[in-house]
Design a protein around this motif. Structure first.
Motif, mmCIF file in Angstrom:
data_model
loop_
_atom_site.group_PDB
_atom_site.id
_atom_site.type_symbol
_atom_site.label_atom_id
_atom_site.label_comp_id
_atom_site.label_asym_id
_atom_site.label_seq_id
_atom_site.Cartn_x
_atom_site.Cartn_y
_atom_site.Cartn_z
ATOM 1 N N ASN A 90 0.819 -1.211 0.000
ATOM 2 C CA ASN A 90 0.000 0.000 0.000
ATOM 3 C C ASN A 90 0.856 1.264 0.000
ATOM 4 N N GLU A 91 2.161 1.087 0.155
ATOM 5 C CA GLU A 91 3.094 2.206 0.111
ATOM 6 C C GLU A 91 4.451 1.692 -0.336
ATOM 7 N N GLU A 92 5.346 2.593 -0.634
ATOM 8 C CA GLU A 92 6.676 2.224 -1.134
ATOM 9 C C GLU A 92 7.426 1.377 -0.120
ATOM 10 N N ASP A 93 8.133 0.344 -0.615
ATOM 11 C CA ASP A 93 8.875 -0.570 0.259
ATOM 12 C C ASP A 93 10.206 -0.896 -0.405
ATOM 13 N N ARG A 94 11.302 -0.526 0.242
ATOM 14 C CA ARG A 94 12.632 -0.714 -0.350
ATOM 15 C C ARG A 94 13.042 -2.189 -0.422
ATOM 16 N N GLY A 95 12.454 -3.044 0.433
ATOM 17 C CA GLY A 95 12.883 -4.443 0.503
ATOM 18 C C GLY A 95 12.046 -5.412 -0.287
ATOM 19 N N LEU A 96 11.324 -4.932 -1.281
ATOM 20 C CA LEU A 96 10.390 -5.765 -2.021
ATOM 21 C C LEU A 96 11.045 -6.978 -2.691
ATOM 22 N N VAL A 97 12.144 -6.753 -3.389
ATOM 23 C CA VAL A 97 12.748 -7.821 -4.178
ATOM 24 C C VAL A 97 13.267 -8.941 -3.284
ATOM 25 N N SER A 98 13.947 -8.597 -2.202
ATOM 26 C CA SER A 98 14.448 -9.633 -1.294
ATOM 27 C C SER A 98 13.284 -10.412 -0.689
ATOM 28 N N GLN A 99 12.180 -9.730 -0.427
ATOM 29 C CA GLN A 99 10.990 -10.393 0.099
ATOM 30 C C GLN A 99 10.452 -11.404 -0.915
ATOM 31 N N LEU A 100 10.338 -10.992 -2.159
ATOM 32 C CA LEU A 100 9.868 -11.899 -3.211
ATOM 33 C C LEU A 100 10.818 -13.079 -3.410
ATOM 34 N N MET A 101 12.128 -12.837 -3.275
ATOM 35 C CA MET A 101 13.106 -13.917 -3.431
ATOM 36 C C MET A 101 12.932 -14.979 -2.344
ATOM 37 N N ARG A 102 12.656 -14.520 -1.126
ATOM 38 C CA ARG A 102 12.443 -15.473 -0.027
ATOM 39 C C ARG A 102 11.200 -16.319 -0.278
ATOM 40 N N TYR A 103 10.132 -15.670 -0.750
ATOM 41 C CA TYR A 103 8.901 -16.416 -1.038
ATOM 42 C C TYR A 103 9.133 -17.428 -2.157
ATOM 43 N N ARG A 104 9.849 -16.987 -3.193
ATOM 44 C CA ARG A 104 10.123 -17.873 -4.312
ATOM 45 C C ARG A 104 10.880 -19.126 -3.861
ATOM 46 N N LYS A 105 11.893 -18.908 -3.009
ATOM 47 C CA LYS A 105 12.706 -20.038 -2.556
ATOM 48 C C LYS A 105 11.897 -21.024 -1.729
ATOM 49 N N ILE A 106 11.126 -20.528 -0.768
ATOM 50 C CA ILE A 106 10.397 -21.427 0.122
ATOM 51 C C ILE A 106 9.282 -22.158 -0.617
ATOM 52 N N ILE A 107 8.627 -21.484 -1.575
ATOM 53 C CA ILE A 107 7.571 -22.128 -2.363
ATOM 54 C C ILE A 107 8.177 -23.200 -3.267
ATOM 55 N N SER A 108 9.325 -22.876 -3.868
ATOM 56 C CA SER A 108 9.999 -23.820 -4.761
ATOM 57 C C SER A 108 10.477 -25.065 -4.009
#
Length: 397
Positions: A90-108
């Protein structure tokens, strides 16, 4: 137990609050822009309109949790069953990419919902936010999964035809009311919102002639980002802020006791030290026969206090003329508030920024404006409410 919490709700009150929450999802108008009141409301909206916004995807699970990681929306494509993770901000977040990388790894690694997802295909990552920080693009470029990451910007627009959610060049209706709009644009549906259970009980203890003004002032407070509404067990006190603790930021408090009904606002205050955002809790003494909480009510005195307002102190010159350790008068006549509170450089700078939008160095026109203002503070309650809201948004940004 200074304030009631959800655990104190009975089953009936929990059902009441669930209905209230569903009925009262809202957008807020702040800084000339419209946004969702919370990230949860943004998620609610996307989930409700998912099939329309993402016709090529299937929503498998919202808030999917694995090993302390929780992604907002786990999806897959209808055609190829390719996994798609959508993160909503809902607002700007500097850590977005690292967050997505963590989700990708755990889901994979765990291959959740393998019967629905083809894990031989790369996992697609989508971030949806109103703005993206430069660090997001830097992190994306540095990632080996750069081609699987997409940034989608959204914004919300309001006009006489209604509210629209704009995403990737497409427009979708938003039926949530907009809080905090200029009064000329207010949507009448706001006046009919269902109050949460605790708030309803607090309002019920107020005199009937204050109910409408309470609703109006509550709308303004609840239109602010990161706002929580907390009610005391006696239903005689209501607090607006990030929390009740000493270190939480607060905007306003209303007390309803045998000594009277009082509104308190956290406003800029006089301090000697270089505190970045000097604020204190001020109570308001209104002119006789003026309505509680009404924007046009006339303020006679501001009382700097951590407790309550004792109206008898007005006739006690020794108390009325006392000061705190920074030199802020405990009782200040309304038209002298700016002069009294702006006595030191950091509070003065804060006032000029909040009221004029200017930072140092100040030119002659700014100083001329300040000299015309400091000994002639507006005395209508609405001006102080607006200042408290500006201070709140400056504190939490």
């Amino acid at each position: 137990m200074p304030y009631l919490k959800s655990k104190h709700l009975t089953t009936n009150l929990k059902n009441w609050n669930e209905d209230s929450d569903k009925a009262n999802r809202k957008l807020i108008y702040i800084g000339g822009k419209i946004r969702f009141q919370s990230e949860q409301y943004l998620e609610d909206y996307i989930e409700a309109y998912f099939d329309t916004i993402f016709p090529e995807l299937v929503l498998i699970k919202r808030q999917h949790s694995l090993k302390m990681q929780r992604c907002d929306l786990l999806c897959c494509s209808k055609l190829h069953k390719q996994a798609v993770i959508i993160e909503l901000k809902n607002e700007e977040d500097r850590g977005l990419v690292s967050q997505l990388m963590r989700y990708r790894k755990i889901i994979s690694q765990n291959q959740s919902f393998a019967e629905l997802i083809d894990y031989s295909l790369p996992i697609k990552l989508i971030a949806i936010a109103p703005t993206f920080h430069e660090d997001n693009y830097t992190d994306k470029e540095a990632s080996k999964f750069e081609n699987d990451i997409s940034f989608w910007k959204f914004h919300v627009e309001y006009d006489t035809t209604g509210t629209k959610f704009q995403l990737e060049g497409k427009s979708y209706d938003v039926l949530y009311p907009v809080f905090g709009l200029p009064r000329s644009l207010q949507n009448e549906v706001i006046q009919n919102t269902v109050l949460p259970a605790f708030t309803h009980n607090f309002k019920s203890n107020l005199p009937v002639d204050t109910h409408q003004n309470f609703r109006i002032i509550r709308e303004l407070f609840m239109a602010q980002p990161k706002m929580k509404e907390m009610v005391s067990p006696t239903y005689r006190k209501i607090l607006y802020g990030t929390g009740e603790g000493e270190n939480h930021k607060k905007l306003a408090e209303i007390t309803n006791t045998s000594k009277g009904i009082w509104l308190f606002l956290w406003l800029p205050t006089r301090v000697k030290t270089k505190i970045k955002i000097p604020v204190a809790r001020f109570g308001f003494v209104l002119a006789a026969n003026n309505s509680h909480f009404a924007q046009d009510s006339v303020v006679e005195w501001l009382v700097c206090t951590k407790t309550t307002v004792n109206i008898e102190d007005q006739s006690n010159n020794k108390i009325c003329l006392s000061f705190d350790r920074h030199g802020m008068a405990k009782w200040t006549s309304a038209n002298m508030y700016l002069c009294q509170a702006g006595g030191y450089i950091n509070t003065l700078d804060l006032f000029i920024y909040l009221l004029k939008g200017a930072n140092r160095p100040f030119d002659d026109s700014i100083w001329e404006w300040w000299r015309s203002q400091e000994k002639n503070t507006p005395t209508n309650l609405g001006w102080y409410i607006d200042l408290a809201i500006k201070t709140w948004n400056y504190r939490i940004k």
